[in-house]
Design an enzyme around this catalytic site. Structure first.
Site, PDB file in Angstrom:
ATOM      1  N   PHE A 151      32.121  61.617 -95.902  1.00 18.78           N
ATOM      2  CA  PHE A 151      31.175  60.566 -95.488  1.00 18.78           C
ATOM      3  C   PHE A 151      29.766  60.758 -96.039  1.00 18.78           C
ATOM      4  O   PHE A 151      28.982  59.811 -96.077  1.00 18.78           O
ATOM      5  CB  PHE A 151      31.096  60.499 -93.948  1.00 18.78           C
ATOM      6  CG  PHE A 151      30.231  61.583 -93.335  1.00 18.78           C
ATOM      7  CD1 PHE A 151      28.842  61.468 -93.351  1.00 18.78           C
ATOM      8  CD2 PHE A 151      30.795  62.718 -92.787  1.00 18.78           C
ATOM      9  CE1 PHE A 151      28.040  62.466 -92.809  1.00 18.78           C
ATOM     10  CE2 PHE A 151      29.993  63.721 -92.250  1.00 18.78           C
ATOM     11  CZ  PHE A 151      28.614  63.595 -92.259  1.00 18.78           C
ATOM     12  N   LYS A 175      40.371  57.264-102.142  1.00 17.14           N
ATOM     13  CA  LYS A 175      40.464  57.118-100.679  1.00 17.14           C
ATOM     14  C   LYS A 175      39.077  57.480-100.141  1.00 17.14           C
ATOM     15  O   LYS A 175      38.738  58.644 -99.994  1.00 17.14           O
ATOM     16  CB  LYS A 175      41.534  58.072-100.143  1.00 17.14           C
ATOM     17  CG  LYS A 175      42.164  57.666 -98.821  1.00 17.14           C
ATOM     18  CD  LYS A 175      41.197  57.507 -97.674  1.00 17.14           C
ATOM     19  CE  LYS A 175      40.887  58.789 -96.955  1.00 17.14           C
ATOM     20  NZ  LYS A 175      39.882  58.612 -95.883  1.00 17.14           N
ATOM     21  N   GLU A 178      36.619  56.867 -94.146  1.00 17.50           N
ATOM     22  CA  GLU A 178      36.707  55.672 -93.298  1.00 17.50           C
ATOM     23  C   GLU A 178      35.393  55.425 -92.544  1.00 17.50           C
ATOM     24  O   GLU A 178      35.171  54.347 -92.004  1.00 17.50           O
ATOM     25  CB  GLU A 178      37.893  55.768 -92.319  1.00 17.50           C
ATOM     26  CG  GLU A 178      37.809  56.886 -91.286  1.00 17.50           C
ATOM     27  CD  GLU A 178      38.300  58.239 -91.797  1.00 17.50           C
ATOM     28  OE1 GLU A 178      38.126  58.544 -92.993  1.00 17.50           O
ATOM     29  OE2 GLU A 178      38.836  59.001 -90.973  1.00 17.50           O
ATOM     30  N   SER A 228      35.602  68.765 -95.310  1.00 26.31           N
ATOM     31  CA  SER A 228      35.444  70.009 -94.541  1.00 26.31           C
ATOM     32  C   SER A 228      36.482  71.054 -94.989  1.00 26.31           C
ATOM     33  O   SER A 228      37.540  70.702 -95.523  1.00 26.31           O
ATOM     34  CB  SER A 228      35.622  69.712 -93.062  1.00 26.31           C
ATOM     35  OG  SER A 228      36.919  69.186 -92.856  1.00 26.31           O
ATOM     36  N   CYS A 283      26.371  69.454 -98.372  1.00 29.03           N
ATOM     37  CA  CYS A 283      27.076  70.739 -98.478  1.00 29.03           C
ATOM     38  C   CYS A 283      26.182  71.760 -99.175  1.00 29.03           C
ATOM     39  O   CYS A 283      26.519  72.930 -99.246  1.00 29.03           O
ATOM     40  CB  CYS A 283      28.377  70.557 -99.233  1.00 29.03           C
ATOM     41  SG  CYS A 283      28.099  70.023-100.904  1.00 29.03           S
ATOM     42  N   GLU A 377      29.408  75.841 -89.798  1.00 24.30           N
ATOM     43  CA  GLU A 377      28.685  74.741 -90.451  1.00 24.30           C
ATOM     44  C   GLU A 377      28.208  73.762 -89.380  1.00 24.30           C
ATOM     45  O   GLU A 377      29.008  73.183 -88.661  1.00 24.30           O
ATOM     46  CB  GLU A 377      29.614  74.029 -91.443  1.00 24.30           C
ATOM     47  CG  GLU A 377      28.918  72.920 -92.189  1.00 24.30           C
ATOM     48  CD  GLU A 377      29.797  72.257 -93.247  1.00 24.30           C
ATOM     49  OE1 GLU A 377      30.995  72.045 -92.996  1.00 24.30           O
ATOM     50  OE2 GLU A 377      29.255  71.942 -94.327  1.00 24.30           O
TER      51      GLU A 377
HETATM   52  P1  NAD Z   1      36.335  65.554 -93.431  1.00 18.66           P
HETATM   53  O1  NAD Z   1      37.048  66.767 -93.887  1.00 18.66           O
HETATM   54  O2  NAD Z   1      36.376  65.224 -91.979  1.00 18.66           O
HETATM   55  O3  NAD Z   1      36.895  64.252 -94.188  1.00 18.66           O
HETATM   56  C1  NAD Z   1      37.020  64.218 -95.582  1.00 18.66           C
HETATM   57  C2  NAD Z   1      38.154  63.267 -95.942  1.00 18.66           C
HETATM   58  O4  NAD Z   1      39.375  63.753 -95.362  1.00 18.66           O
HETATM   59  C3  NAD Z   1      37.957  61.856 -95.409  1.00 18.66           C
HETATM   60  O5  NAD Z   1      38.333  60.939 -96.408  1.00 18.66           O
HETATM   61  C4  NAD Z   1      38.874  61.789 -94.186  1.00 18.66           C
HETATM   62  O6  NAD Z   1      39.435  60.512 -93.993  1.00 18.66           O
HETATM   63  C5  NAD Z   1      39.969  62.784 -94.501  1.00 18.66           C
HETATM   64  N1  NAD Z   1      40.462  63.502 -93.315  1.00 18.66           N
HETATM   65  C6  NAD Z   1      39.776  63.799 -92.168  1.00 18.66           C
HETATM   66  N2  NAD Z   1      40.552  64.520 -91.346  1.00 18.66           N
HETATM   67  C7  NAD Z   1      41.731  64.683 -91.955  1.00 18.66           C
HETATM   68  C8  NAD Z   1      42.946  65.366 -91.603  1.00 18.66           C
HETATM   69  N3  NAD Z   1      43.081  65.996 -90.443  1.00 18.66           N
HETATM   70  N4  NAD Z   1      43.967  65.356 -92.499  1.00 18.66           N
HETATM   71  C9  NAD Z   1      43.851  64.729 -93.685  1.00 18.66           C
HETATM   72  N5  NAD Z   1      42.723  64.062 -94.060  1.00 18.66           N
HETATM   73  C10 NAD Z   1      41.687  64.046 -93.214  1.00 18.66           C
HETATM   74  O7  NAD Z   1      34.828  65.683 -93.956  1.00 18.66           O
HETATM   75  P2  NAD Z   1      33.598  64.727 -93.630  1.00 18.66           P
HETATM   76  O8  NAD Z   1      33.194  64.952 -92.208  1.00 18.66           O
HETATM   77  O9  NAD Z   1      33.867  63.351 -94.090  1.00 18.66           O
HETATM   78  O10 NAD Z   1      32.496  65.341 -94.606  1.00 18.66           O
HETATM   79  C11 NAD Z   1      31.683  66.424 -94.280  1.00 18.66           C
HETATM   80  C12 NAD Z   1      32.254  67.708 -94.819  1.00 18.66           C
HETATM   81  O11 NAD Z   1      32.399  67.620 -96.223  1.00 18.66           O
HETATM   82  C13 NAD Z   1      31.324  68.898 -94.590  1.00 18.66           C
HETATM   83  O12 NAD Z   1      32.106  69.993 -94.209  1.00 18.66           O
HETATM   84  C14 NAD Z   1      30.687  69.125 -95.950  1.00 18.66           C
HETATM   85  O13 NAD Z   1      30.242  70.435 -96.187  1.00 18.66           O
HETATM   86  C15 NAD Z   1      31.820  68.771 -96.836  1.00 18.66           C
HETATM   87  N6  NAD Z   1      31.362  68.462 -98.180  1.00 18.66           N
HETATM   88  C16 NAD Z   1      31.565  69.407 -99.124  1.00 18.66           C
HETATM   89  C17 NAD Z   1      31.110  69.197-100.405  1.00 18.66           C
HETATM   90  C18 NAD Z   1      31.292  70.251-101.451  1.00 18.66           C
HETATM   91  O14 NAD Z   1      30.924  70.003-102.569  1.00 18.66           O
HETATM   92  N7  NAD Z   1      31.837  71.404-101.144  1.00 18.66           N
HETATM   93  C19 NAD Z   1      30.452  67.997-100.739  1.00 18.66           C
HETATM   94  C20 NAD Z   1      30.282  67.035 -99.743  1.00 18.66           C
HETATM   95  C21 NAD Z   1      30.747  67.287 -98.456  1.00 18.66           C
END
Ligand code: NAD
Length: 486
Positions: A151, A175, A178, A228, A283, A377
């Protein structure tokens, strides 16, 4: 608050479709108001997208790369010409400030610019390996690939993958998160306007169910994921167990090591900007500051800077009510465990937007390495200060983190900086820089539990992820001696 996309749609075969049977409300975190709905697609929607991408792929892969990137030259101009509108979309759906949203689009432009340089970088190699026999290496696309986004950067993170993967000859299924799906509809419109053929880029919206379907789908060759660590691990295991290529970027806990000789003003402004920019939802954000020896003057300056940051003015919202509650819980628990809250961002209300999700900048001193706020985090505008007696202890604290996205050092000593450059256990290091994002053509990617899979997601390193090498040995000369090697 009205947007151009009151109903987010899937985009398959060059057509928008939906909204589908199941949908989810999309709220603007700035106000807490409903701004749109997003389809929660099923695996049959994904099947359609894979069929469309597979159909488009042979023709797209056959287009010479110099011709493919012409589309991205045009697309880059469209991004530039529409920057204000794109900025507003990111601001409204994600909650970051207009200035931050604009910087995000500027980064998408830079990423697109890099993709335009790919023909120069993938010129194959050829050599006469024995008399009359030559070997050549070509970079070939994989086929249908998927990109799953988080997000926090609704526009930029999709651009980590879209331009490079597609310019290198793949067809993509995106994808989006959401929570912030609106920008992806605009991306699809603009790629079509730039001349991308139908089926080369597709958007399938949804949640966990669609991510799992992507990992399992036999028609998808490679999966890139950003999100994450918890989900990155699941996606990496599931996609690779289905014999796909996978690169899964996870969460972070970035340490800024501040030494007593650091330049006070520069350090304070860098640390504060790093922890509070995008409301700490980066991140690459500073999350823990390891203060070595006496740095009280710098800490005071950080507090002074933090107090100038006002939610709703020069600080955006966090993504959701749950995120606000989680961040505030971390602060309260640290305080209960004995840490000292120097600047308190809890319980902020922005006048006129009382239902928005805001957390003010927060600085907490005397955090100890065992506290949850020191190791987990937080993903909010919160700086946890951990005191260390010397650089060795500071590096130990940094090294103990399971993550490894970024680490920075603030000092005027080259020798001390060098020790951090050598010994910090992170993929991206900053020296007197609070957000050490490598810019193109350098690649982006962390270490340890911040990234699973080989290579990085952007820059030159990404070429290896989106292509496979074809090695061809050629002999035309019948007189050339035949031996067991040729
Ligand atoms: P998230 O892991 O909750 O969601 C990421 C994606 O995975 C979304 O498209 C979501 O729909 C999907 N998703 C969520 N839960 C899922 C599950 N149980 N099974 C399968 N798919 C699932 O992450 P977020 O809250 O959208 O984003 C924030 C996180 O992203 C933070 O931890 C941040 O550090 C990380 N991030 C990392 C980087 C990097 O370069 N390492 C860059 C940007 C964000």
């Amino acid at each position: 608050m009205e947007t151009k996309y009151p109903e987010v749609k899937n985009y398959i075969s060059g057509k928008f479709s939906g909204p589908g049977k199941k949908t989810l409300a999309v709220l603007s975190p700035l106000t807490g108001n409903n701004i749109s709905t997003v389809p929660l697609s099923s695996s049959s929607d994904l099947d359609q997208a894979v069929v469309s991408a597979k159909k488009a792929w042979p023709e797209w892969a056959a287009v010479p790369i110099k011709e493919r990137v012409q589309i991205f030259y045009r697309y880059k101009t469209l991004l530039e010409n529409n920057i204000h509108e794109l900025t507003e979309l990111v601001h409204v759906e994600n909650g970051k400030t207009m200035a931050e949203a604009r910087a995000e689009i500027e980064k998408s432009i830079e990423l697109t610019e890099f993709a335009c340089s790919l023909p120069q970088l993938v010129a194959g190699e050829v050599m006469e390996v024995s008399r009359g026999v030559e070997c050549r290496v070509d970079y070939k696309p994989l086929g249908v690939v998927a990109s799953i986004a988080p997000f926090n950067f609704p526009h930029m993170v999709p651009h980590w993958t879209i331009p490079n993967a597609i310019a290198l000859g793949n067809c993509m299924i995106l994808k989006p998160s959401e929570q912030v799906p609106l920008s992806s509809n605009r991306i699809a419109e603009m790629l079509a306007e730039a001349g991308l053929p139908p089926g080369v880029f597709n958007v399938v919206n949804g949640d966990k169910e669609i991510v799992e379907a992507i990992c399992d789908h036999p028609g998808i060759e490679a999966v890139s994921f950003v999100g994450s660590t918890k989900v990155a691990k699941v996606v990496y295991k599931r996609a690779t167990s289905n014999l796909k290529r996978c690169l899964a970027l996870g969460g972070a806990k970035n340490h800024l090591i501040v030494l007593p000789d650091a330049h006070p003003d520069m350090t304070a402004s860098n640390v504060t900007a790093s922890m509070s920019g995008c409301a700490g939802q980066r991140c690459m954000a500073a999350s823990a500051m390891v203060a070595v020896g006496n740095t009280d003057v710098i800490i005071q300056k950080i507090c002074d800077e933090a107090k100038k940051i006002i939610p709703g003015e020069n600080l955006g919202s966090v993504i959701s009510k749950e995120a606000k509650e989680r961040i505030e819980r971390y602060i309260t628990e640290a305080e209960k465990a004995g840490a000292k809250v120097l600047v308190d961002g809890r319980n902020w209300k922005v006048k006129g937007n009382e239902n928005g999700f805001y957390v003010g900048p927060t600085v907490i001193d005397y955090v100890t390495p065992g506290m949850a706020i020191a190791t987990e985090e937080v993903f909010g505008p919160v700086l946890a200060i951990i005191r260390a007696k010397d650089l060795d202890e500071a590096l130990q604290i940094e090294n103990n983190s399971p993550y490894g996205n970024a680490a920075s050092v603030f000092t005027q000593s080259g020798g001390m900086a060098r020790q951090v450059m050598e010994n910090a256990s992170a993929g991206m290091i900053g020296v007197n820089i609070g957000v050490p994002v490598p810019r193109e053509p350098f690649s982006f990617g962390g270490w340890n539990e911040s990234k699973f899979g080989a290579g990085d997601i952007t820059g030159i390193s990404s070429i290896g992820f989106w292509t496979k090498l074809k090695k061809t040995s050629v002999k035309w000369n019948p007189e050339a001696k035949t031996n067991w090697m040729s």
